[in-house]
Design a protein around this motif. Structure first.
Motif, PDB file in Angstrom:
ATOM      1  N   ILE A   1       0.769  -2.583 -16.285  1.00 25.81           N
ATOM      2  CA  ILE A   1       1.987  -3.719 -15.903  1.00 25.81           C
ATOM      3  C   ILE A   1       3.117  -2.975 -15.365  1.00 25.81           C
ATOM      4  N   VAL A   2       3.797  -1.983 -16.098  1.00 26.62           N
ATOM      5  CA  VAL A   2       4.909  -1.392 -15.541  1.00 26.62           C
ATOM      6  C   VAL A   2       4.718  -0.723 -14.166  1.00 26.62           C
ATOM      7  N   ARG A   3       3.692  -0.204 -13.976  1.00 29.12           N
ATOM      8  CA  ARG A   3       3.433   0.361 -12.484  1.00 29.12           C
ATOM      9  C   ARG A   3       3.471  -0.443 -11.330  1.00 29.12           C
ATOM     10  N   CYS A   4       2.763  -1.733 -11.702  1.00 31.17           N
ATOM     11  CA  CYS A   4       2.754  -2.705 -10.682  1.00 31.17           C
ATOM     12  C   CYS A   4       3.894  -3.481 -10.214  1.00 31.17           C
ATOM     13  N   CYS A   5       4.715  -3.676 -11.414  1.00 26.65           N
ATOM     14  CA  CYS A   5       6.187  -4.237 -11.289  1.00 26.65           C
ATOM     15  C   CYS A   5       6.888  -3.271 -10.443  1.00 26.65           C
ATOM     16  N   LYS A   6       6.754  -2.147 -10.711  1.00 24.39           N
ATOM     17  CA  LYS A   6       7.659  -0.895  -9.654  1.00 24.39           C
ATOM     18  C   LYS A   6       7.328  -1.258  -8.287  1.00 24.39           C
ATOM     19  N   VAL A   7       5.975  -1.351  -8.125  1.00 20.48           N
ATOM     20  CA  VAL A   7       5.407  -1.695  -6.677  1.00 20.48           C
ATOM     21  C   VAL A   7       5.873  -2.733  -6.160  1.00 20.48           C
ATOM     22  N   TYR A   8       6.026  -3.789  -7.120  1.00 23.86           N
ATOM     23  CA  TYR A   8       6.457  -5.250  -6.604  1.00 23.86           C
ATOM     24  C   TYR A   8       7.996  -4.851  -6.099  1.00 23.86           C
ATOM     25  N   ILE A   9       8.771  -4.601  -6.815  1.00 23.13           N
ATOM     26  CA  ILE A   9      10.381  -4.297  -6.471  1.00 23.13           C
ATOM     27  C   ILE A   9      10.502  -3.464  -5.215  1.00 23.13           C
ATOM     28  N   ALA A  10       9.744  -2.319  -5.372  1.00 28.02           N
ATOM     29  CA  ALA A  10       9.858  -1.523  -4.171  1.00 28.02           C
ATOM     30  C   ALA A  10       9.294  -2.130  -2.631  1.00 28.02           C
ATOM     31  N   ALA A  11       8.375  -2.914  -2.841  1.00 29.63           N
ATOM     32  CA  ALA A  11       7.899  -3.456  -1.703  1.00 29.63           C
ATOM     33  C   ALA A  11       8.748  -4.328  -1.190  1.00 29.63           C
ATOM     34  N   VAL A  12       9.454  -5.257  -1.951  1.00 27.15           N
ATOM     35  CA  VAL A  12      10.366  -6.537  -1.678  1.00 27.15           C
ATOM     36  C   VAL A  12      11.320  -5.725  -0.716  1.00 27.15           C
ATOM     37  N   ILE A  13      12.043  -4.527  -1.216  1.00 31.09           N
ATOM     38  CA  ILE A  13      13.102  -3.837  -0.400  1.00 31.09           C
ATOM     39  C   ILE A  13      12.493  -3.481   0.979  1.00 31.09           C
ATOM     40  N   ASP A  14      11.402  -2.936   0.847  1.00 33.03           N
ATOM     41  CA  ASP A  14      10.917  -2.296   2.223  1.00 33.03           C
ATOM     42  C   ASP A  14      10.748  -3.317   3.040  1.00 33.03           C
ATOM     43  N   TYR A  15       9.982  -4.405   2.579  1.00 37.01           N
ATOM     44  CA  TYR A  15       9.699  -5.647   3.650  1.00 37.01           C
ATOM     45  C   TYR A  15      10.783  -6.321   3.809  1.00 37.01           C
ATOM     46  N   LEU A  16      11.651  -6.497   3.300  1.00 33.70           N
ATOM     47  CA  LEU A  16      12.914  -7.279   3.857  1.00 33.70           C
ATOM     48  C   LEU A  16      13.749  -6.414   4.391  1.00 33.70           C
ATOM     49  N   TYR A  17      13.857  -5.321   4.105  1.00 27.55           N
ATOM     50  CA  TYR A  17      14.972  -4.411   4.826  1.00 27.55           C
ATOM     51  C   TYR A  17      14.411  -3.634   6.128  1.00 27.55           C
TER      52      TYR A  17
ATOM     53  N   ILE B   1       0.889  -0.976  -0.016  1.00 29.53           N
ATOM     54  CA  ILE B   1      -0.162  -0.074  -0.098  1.00 29.53           C
ATOM     55  C   ILE B   1       0.793   1.301  -0.028  1.00 29.53           C
ATOM     56  N   ASP B   2       1.972   1.260   0.830  1.00 28.83           N
ATOM     57  CA  ASP B   2       2.759   2.432   0.990  1.00 28.83           C
ATOM     58  C   ASP B   2       3.475   2.809  -0.399  1.00 28.83           C
ATOM     59  N   ASN B   3       3.876   1.574  -1.134  1.00 26.56           N
ATOM     60  CA  ASN B   3       4.713   1.750  -2.434  1.00 26.56           C
ATOM     61  C   ASN B   3       3.747   2.079  -3.439  1.00 26.56           C
ATOM     62  N   ILE B   4       2.425   1.631  -3.499  1.00 22.63           N
ATOM     63  CA  ILE B   4       1.563   2.151  -4.508  1.00 22.63           C
ATOM     64  C   ILE B   4       1.818   3.609  -4.530  1.00 22.63           C
ATOM     65  N   SER B   5       1.236   4.076  -3.268  1.00 24.79           N
ATOM     66  CA  SER B   5       1.373   5.683  -3.137  1.00 24.79           C
ATOM     67  C   SER B   5       2.451   6.243  -3.471  1.00 24.79           C
ATOM     68  N   TYR B   6       3.786   5.714  -3.240  1.00 23.33           N
ATOM     69  CA  TYR B   6       5.094   6.102  -3.544  1.00 23.33           C
ATOM     70  C   TYR B   6       5.248   6.121  -4.986  1.00 23.33           C
ATOM     71  N   VAL B   7       4.952   4.968  -5.633  1.00 24.86           N
ATOM     72  CA  VAL B   7       5.143   5.171  -7.285  1.00 24.86           C
ATOM     73  C   VAL B   7       4.121   5.870  -7.926  1.00 24.86           C
ATOM     74  N   THR B   8       2.906   6.099  -7.364  1.00 27.01           N
ATOM     75  CA  THR B   8       1.761   6.767  -8.212  1.00 27.01           C
ATOM     76  C   THR B   8       1.553   8.373  -7.495  1.00 27.01           C
ATOM     77  N   ASP B   9       2.143   8.522  -6.489  1.00 29.04           N
ATOM     78  CA  ASP B   9       1.698   9.714  -5.652  1.00 29.04           C
ATOM     79  C   ASP B   9       0.094   9.767  -5.559  1.00 29.04           C
ATOM     80  N   HIS B  10      -0.515   8.904  -5.157  1.00 24.90           N
ATOM     81  CA  HIS B  10      -1.912   8.804  -5.117  1.00 24.90           C
ATOM     82  C   HIS B  10      -2.287   7.991  -3.764  1.00 24.90           C
TER      83      HIS B  10
END
Length: 422
Positions: free
Chosen positions: A404-420, A349-358
């Protein structure tokens, strides 16, 4: 010391630079037939296996039943948290191909749309997960935890040979999971209604049609009475638990303000829906029918269980004085959810907002999916994937490339936030 924000931004940029490769991967997945039924996942699993091996992953095949293959691969370090990426490779049948404006296995990109069966449900989302997983491996990102990719073959029939089979056999485990099922742009699904699918068979006594209704016992007319009782499930009072009510309210807001064509359907969030899906009975018009059978799909809100629905049905049908049998099939679950405050939900959820500014917030799903199986094993889970929702399971299925591109950006950003975030 790795700067998490810098790494996240670099990986989002990397997705943008490689977006043509991402879309090409999704196109190739659509071109591979994987309808279920029949459910043969050999070809598409082989393709995914070969794709991942190009970056050096170690992949494991698990045949849960004939020609249904689960593919599981893990990267990262065992010291930290464990996140599961999950997607299904099967799609619903294309149906009458003459009603499509393009080949269901097209995979073409036309005017910014990726076309074909599975584009929205869910080969574009699956492609995003695979691409993210492969990119992290290729770039040798030193993850402080583990990321598992699980590609399953048996979701569209509500079958038991994908996620539930892997979990039951201890072949996947984790602290959280993301499923790339279709969702809206800003609103992942963090909960879902329960499912109660059943067959009802009513029995009568045959006789000559010219003597009805004085002779015999007409199973079809008895079934009409039974159906009328079943339909009353919609009116059964349900009390939503206090801690769930905010999620229901947000979901209704979503239906009013986001997916506005769903506004008339807000009541499905707190009612039992009832669909009489099939009916079959009788032999011919001049024979009093001896039996009649219907298949029914009920979706259950929070506040009522499968057992309570079963008890209600038996009570009402018993009062009719008819001879009947009820058997369960397909999807079966109580309503379930993951808290929006859980780390896996916050990461998405946080990275959807981060990637889309929404603004982004989680909502209820009025249908069912593999998410319920993860929750059965106490694994927090949510669903977020690219989709053109009106086209799912219909003719001319498609999805926007930008989604497709937006979701992929969210996926990779979320991996970093979640695991780190330990």
């Amino acid at each position: 010391m790795i700067n998490k924000q810098t790494l996240k931004d670099q990986l989002i940029h990397e997705i943008e630079q490689r977006k043509d490769d991402l879309v090409d991967l999704c196109s190739q997945l659509i071109r591979i037939p994987s309808e279920n039924p029949p459910g043969d996942s050999t070809h598409i699993t082989t393709f995914i296996d070969d794709y991942l091996k190009q970056v050096g992953t170690v992949n494991h095949w698990y045949e849960s039943t004939d020609k249904m293959y689960n593919l599981v691969s893990t990267i990262g370090n065992t010291d930290g948290k464990h996140l599961i990426f999950c997607g299904h490779s099967d799609v619903v049948p294309a149906g009458d191909r003459s009603k499509w404006d393009f080949d269901p296995n097209s995979g073409e990109v036309v005017d910014g749309w990726l076309l074909g069966r599975g584009a929205s449900d869910m080969k574009a989302g699956l492609g995003g997960l695979i691409f993210t997983f492969a990119l992290l491996k290729e770039l040798e990102i030193d993850l402080p935890g583990q990321l598992t990719l699980a590609v399953v073959p048996d979701e569209e029939t509500g079958g038991e040979f994908g996620v539930p089979w892997l979990l039951e056999n201890g072949l996947i485990m984790g602290d959280g999971s993301l499923i790339a099922e279709p969702s809206s742009r800003y609103n992942p699904t963090i909960g879902q209604k329960g499912s109660f699918w059943f067959k009802l068979k009513v029995f009568g006594q045959p006789g000559h049609g010219s003597l009805s209704p004085l002779a015999g016992n007409n199973a079809i007319t008895s079934m009409i009475d039974a159906i009328n009782e079943i339909r009353k499930l919609w009116d059964l009072p349900v009390t939503i638990p206090d801690h769930i009510q905010p999620l229901i309210d947000k979901s209704k807001k979503y239906m009013r303000e986001v997916e506005k064509d769903r506004e008339p359907f807000q009541d499905v969030m707190d009612h039992i829906t009832v669909n009489i899906g099939t009916i079959n009975g009788g032999t011919k018009s001049n024979i009093i029918p001896e039996s009649c059978e219907v298949e029914v799909d009920c979706r259950l809100p929070f506040g009522i269980t499968q057992d309570e629905v079963s008890d209600y049905l038996h009570e009402k049908l018993d009062k009719l004085g008819i001879e009947y049998e009820i058997s369960r099939f397909g999807f079966r679950s109580n309503a379930n959810h993951t808290s929006a405050d859980d780390p896996v939900c916050k990461a998405i959820i946080d990275n959807i907002s981060y990637v889309t500014d929404h603004e982004s917030y989680g909502v209820m799903q009025w249908a069912s999916s593999d998410a319920r199986h993860f929750r059965d094993y106490n694994i927090p889970v949510l669903q977020y994937g690219p989709a053109f929702l009106p086209s799912i399971h219909g003719y001319n299925e498609k999805v926007k490339v930008e989604d497709i591109v937006r979701c992929c950006k969210v996926y990779i950003a979320a991996v970093i936030d979640y695991l780190y975030d330990n």
